[in-house]
Design a protein around this motif. Sequence first.
Motif, PDB file in Angstrom:
ATOM      1  N   VAL A 189      28.101  23.029  39.081  1.00  0.00           N
ATOM      2  CA  VAL A 189      26.850  22.251  39.092  1.00  0.00           C
ATOM      3  C   VAL A 189      26.397  21.983  37.658  1.00  0.00           C
ATOM      4  O   VAL A 189      25.981  20.869  37.320  1.00  0.00           O
ATOM      5  CB  VAL A 189      25.742  22.991  39.871  1.00  0.00           C
ATOM      6  N   GLY A 190      26.495  23.000  36.803  1.00  0.00           N
ATOM      7  CA  GLY A 190      26.123  22.819  35.402  1.00  0.00           C
ATOM      8  C   GLY A 190      26.960  21.752  34.733  1.00  0.00           C
ATOM      9  O   GLY A 190      26.446  20.937  33.949  1.00  0.00           O
ATOM     10  N   ARG A 191      28.248  21.744  35.053  1.00  0.00           N
ATOM     11  CA  ARG A 191      29.140  20.716  34.478  1.00  0.00           C
ATOM     12  C   ARG A 191      28.756  19.325  34.964  1.00  0.00           C
ATOM     13  O   ARG A 191      28.723  18.368  34.184  1.00  0.00           O
ATOM     14  CB  ARG A 191      30.588  21.019  34.870  1.00  0.00           C
ATOM     15  N   LEU A 192      28.444  19.206  36.250  1.00  0.00           N
ATOM     16  CA  LEU A 192      28.054  17.908  36.804  1.00  0.00           C
ATOM     17  C   LEU A 192      26.750  17.415  36.179  1.00  0.00           C
ATOM     18  O   LEU A 192      26.608  16.222  35.891  1.00  0.00           O
ATOM     19  CB  LEU A 192      27.907  18.011  38.324  1.00  0.00           C
ATOM     20  N   LEU A 193      25.818  18.334  35.983  1.00  0.00           N
ATOM     21  CA  LEU A 193      24.544  17.950  35.366  1.00  0.00           C
ATOM     22  C   LEU A 193      24.753  17.470  33.935  1.00  0.00           C
ATOM     23  O   LEU A 193      24.036  16.579  33.460  1.00  0.00           O
ATOM     24  CB  LEU A 193      23.562  19.125  35.394  1.00  0.00           C
ATOM     25  N   SER A 194      25.703  18.074  33.239  1.00  0.00           N
ATOM     26  CA  SER A 194      25.982  17.637  31.870  1.00  0.00           C
ATOM     27  C   SER A 194      26.601  16.240  31.856  1.00  0.00           C
ATOM     28  O   SER A 194      26.452  15.499  30.877  1.00  0.00           O
ATOM     29  CB  SER A 194      26.923  18.630  31.178  1.00  0.00           C
ATOM     30  N   LEU A 195      27.300  15.886  32.944  1.00  0.00           N
ATOM     31  CA  LEU A 195      27.893  14.550  33.042  1.00  0.00           C
ATOM     32  C   LEU A 195      26.858  13.503  33.460  1.00  0.00           C
ATOM     33  O   LEU A 195      27.049  12.309  33.234  1.00  0.00           O
ATOM     34  CB  LEU A 195      29.043  14.559  34.067  1.00  0.00           C
ATOM     35  N   GLN A 196      25.799  13.966  34.070  1.00  0.00           N
ATOM     36  CA  GLN A 196      24.739  13.065  34.522  1.00  0.00           C
ATOM     37  C   GLN A 196      23.716  12.941  33.388  1.00  0.00           C
ATOM     38  O   GLN A 196      22.873  13.787  33.203  1.00  0.00           O
ATOM     39  CB  GLN A 196      24.062  13.615  35.777  1.00  0.00           C
ATOM     40  N   GLU A 197      23.786  11.859  32.650  1.00  0.00           N
ATOM     41  CA  GLU A 197      22.957  11.723  31.456  1.00  0.00           C
ATOM     42  C   GLU A 197      21.468  11.692  31.794  1.00  0.00           C
ATOM     43  O   GLU A 197      21.059  11.242  32.853  1.00  0.00           O
ATOM     44  CB  GLU A 197      23.355  10.471  30.679  1.00  0.00           C
ATOM     45  N   ASP A 198      20.675  12.128  30.843  1.00  0.00           N
ATOM     46  CA  ASP A 198      19.230  12.195  30.997  1.00  0.00           C
ATOM     47  C   ASP A 198      18.648  10.816  31.291  1.00  0.00           C
ATOM     48  O   ASP A 198      18.894   9.846  30.570  1.00  0.00           O
ATOM     49  CB  ASP A 198      18.615  12.767  29.720  1.00  0.00           C
ATOM     50  N   GLU A 199      17.851  10.748  32.352  1.00  0.00           N
ATOM     51  CA  GLU A 199      17.296   9.489  32.849  1.00  0.00           C
ATOM     52  C   GLU A 199      16.419   8.789  31.816  1.00  0.00           C
ATOM     53  O   GLU A 199      16.579   7.593  31.540  1.00  0.00           O
ATOM     54  CB  GLU A 199      16.483   9.788  34.109  1.00  0.00           C
ATOM     55  N   PHE A 200      15.478   9.514  31.231  1.00  0.00           N
ATOM     56  CA  PHE A 200      14.552   8.907  30.288  1.00  0.00           C
ATOM     57  C   PHE A 200      15.239   8.572  28.970  1.00  0.00           C
ATOM     58  O   PHE A 200      14.997   7.505  28.383  1.00  0.00           O
ATOM     59  CB  PHE A 200      13.356   9.836  30.049  1.00  0.00           C
ATOM     60  N   LEU A 201      16.117   9.447  28.505  1.00  0.00           N
ATOM     61  CA  LEU A 201      16.804   9.195  27.242  1.00  0.00           C
ATOM     62  C   LEU A 201      17.738   7.986  27.329  1.00  0.00           C
ATOM     63  O   LEU A 201      17.824   7.203  26.386  1.00  0.00           O
ATOM     64  CB  LEU A 201      17.599  10.435  26.810  1.00  0.00           C
ATOM     65  N   THR A 202      18.438   7.844  28.455  1.00  0.00           N
ATOM     66  CA  THR A 202      19.322   6.685  28.581  1.00  0.00           C
ATOM     67  C   THR A 202      18.517   5.389  28.625  1.00  0.00           C
ATOM     68  O   THR A 202      18.951   4.353  28.113  1.00  0.00           O
ATOM     69  CB  THR A 202      20.194   6.787  29.845  1.00  0.00           C
ATOM     70  N   PHE A 203      17.311   5.446  29.205  1.00  0.00           N
ATOM     71  CA  PHE A 203      16.453   4.263  29.258  1.00  0.00           C
ATOM     72  C   PHE A 203      15.945   3.893  27.866  1.00  0.00           C
ATOM     73  O   PHE A 203      16.056   2.741  27.430  1.00  0.00           O
ATOM     74  CB  PHE A 203      15.279   4.533  30.206  1.00  0.00           C
ATOM     75  N   THR A 204      15.389   4.862  27.157  1.00  0.00           N
ATOM     76  CA  THR A 204      14.845   4.564  25.832  1.00  0.00           C
ATOM     77  C   THR A 204      15.954   4.187  24.847  1.00  0.00           C
ATOM     78  O   THR A 204      15.758   3.324  23.987  1.00  0.00           O
ATOM     79  CB  THR A 204      14.041   5.764  25.294  1.00  0.00           C
ATOM     80  N   SER A 205      17.126   4.807  24.982  1.00  0.00           N
ATOM     81  CA  SER A 205      18.254   4.458  24.119  1.00  0.00           C
ATOM     82  C   SER A 205      18.682   3.016  24.342  1.00  0.00           C
ATOM     83  O   SER A 205      19.005   2.295  23.390  1.00  0.00           O
ATOM     84  CB  SER A 205      19.435   5.394  24.384  1.00  0.00           C
ATOM     85  N   ALA A 206      18.649   2.591  25.616  1.00  0.00           N
ATOM     86  CA  ALA A 206      19.029   1.212  25.936  1.00  0.00           C
ATOM     87  C   ALA A 206      18.075   0.215  25.287  1.00  0.00           C
ATOM     88  O   ALA A 206      18.495  -0.848  24.811  1.00  0.00           O
ATOM     89  CB  ALA A 206      19.045   1.008  27.447  1.00  0.00           C
ATOM     90  N   ILE A 207      16.776   0.542  25.254  1.00  0.00           N
ATOM     91  CA  ILE A 207      15.781  -0.342  24.638  1.00  0.00           C
ATOM     92  C   ILE A 207      16.075  -0.530  23.148  1.00  0.00           C
ATOM     93  O   ILE A 207      16.036  -1.647  22.622  1.00  0.00           O
ATOM     94  CB  ILE A 207      14.364   0.235  24.828  1.00  0.00           C
ATOM     95  N   VAL A 208      16.393   0.573  22.469  1.00  0.00           N
ATOM     96  CA  VAL A 208      16.667   0.513  21.033  1.00  0.00           C
ATOM     97  C   VAL A 208      18.011  -0.150  20.758  1.00  0.00           C
ATOM     98  O   VAL A 208      18.138  -1.001  19.867  1.00  0.00           O
ATOM     99  CB  VAL A 208      16.619   1.926  20.410  1.00  0.00           C
ATOM    100  N   GLU A 209      19.045   0.217  21.560  1.00  0.00           N
ATOM    101  CA  GLU A 209      20.386  -0.336  21.363  1.00  0.00           C
ATOM    102  C   GLU A 209      20.406  -1.853  21.525  1.00  0.00           C
ATOM    103  O   GLU A 209      21.124  -2.555  20.808  1.00  0.00           O
ATOM    104  CB  GLU A 209      21.361   0.298  22.361  1.00  0.00           C
ATOM    105  N   ARG A 210      19.622  -2.366  22.462  1.00  0.00           N
ATOM    106  CA  ARG A 210      19.563  -3.806  22.697  1.00  0.00           C
ATOM    107  C   ARG A 210      18.650  -4.535  21.694  1.00  0.00           C
ATOM    108  O   ARG A 210      18.570  -5.755  21.711  1.00  0.00           O
ATOM    109  CB  ARG A 210      19.084  -4.085  24.121  1.00  0.00           C
ATOM    110  N   GLY A 211      17.969  -3.776  20.853  1.00  0.00           N
ATOM    111  CA  GLY A 211      17.121  -4.384  19.846  1.00  0.00           C
ATOM    112  C   GLY A 211      15.795  -4.900  20.365  1.00  0.00           C
ATOM    113  O   GLY A 211      15.118  -5.699  19.710  1.00  0.00           O
ATOM    114  N   PHE A 212      15.389  -4.421  21.551  1.00  0.00           N
ATOM    115  CA  PHE A 212      14.120  -4.873  22.120  1.00  0.00           C
ATOM    116  C   PHE A 212      12.925  -4.253  21.389  1.00  0.00           C
ATOM    117  O   PHE A 212      11.865  -4.853  21.294  1.00  0.00           O
ATOM    118  CB  PHE A 212      14.052  -4.529  23.601  1.00  0.00           C
TER     119      PHE A 212
END
Length: 295
Positions: free
Chosen positions: A79-102
Amino acid sequence: MFDRIFGRYLLEKGKLSDAQLAQAYQVQESKRAKLGVIAVTEKLMTVAQAEEINALQAMMDKRFGDLAVERGYLSNIQVGRLLSLQEDEFLTFTSAIVERGFMSLEELNNSINEYQKEMNFDDSAMESLKRGDLNQMIPLFLDTTDEEYVALFTYGIKNFYRLVDTHVAIGRSYTTKDISDECLSYQTFSGDVKATIALLGNDADLQRIAKSYTKEEFIETREDALDAMCELINCIDGLYATDKSKKGQSIELDPPLFQTKFARLLGEDLHVIPIRSCDGEIYFVVSVNSDVTVK
């Protein structure tokens, strides 16, 4: 959940457009998957086992990983391994905003700080939001600290998140004596605690939510949608009653009911929380130890 709540905040403040927000969520979706999907992909569980756990979540207030361990399908290490593969919901969202230059990273951080200040959340509350800790974050949006209201709202929102839409967002709750909308599903119960639980909304929004909940496309009428919402409410109240039973208290559920035409709830203590789900908005209403009239 906080990714959707904060996303709406950025939209309402004019910091992101509808198109930019949609793109950020698309990028986020490509990086994040449900735990069951990851477990099957990694060949740690079969499809049947994953579906069994998903079904159990409708009856038990437990996380996917905890249930999978109890059933002997996964170990805690897995379960711990699976959780590590499941990226953080909020971090992936905020990273996408910055990566796209929004937005720049500085603009984004300033917006997070502005949101915290406007909502009057302390640092601990913000950490709970960012972690997606539903047990900690849901009470932050409630206008009451009464334990029965907190329990019922928490069971309700968690069920929406687990069974209907992982992209659900909630607003601040408020208290009213009168609320109405196009359609209504509700259930009352009595015993050591008396309460009325209801979902109100327009026909189109309820149908979309019902389709997401049932995973079926047969939802074509108001009756079908409201019947599905009755099933969802019964599930929420059933979990609450089970919890009370474990504490030696008795709860007797009445059959859930619905109204297909303009519906109105009247009561002295109606607590309402807006729920945004499946591109629509409905209202989750809880009234504890107070008389409620349905018209």
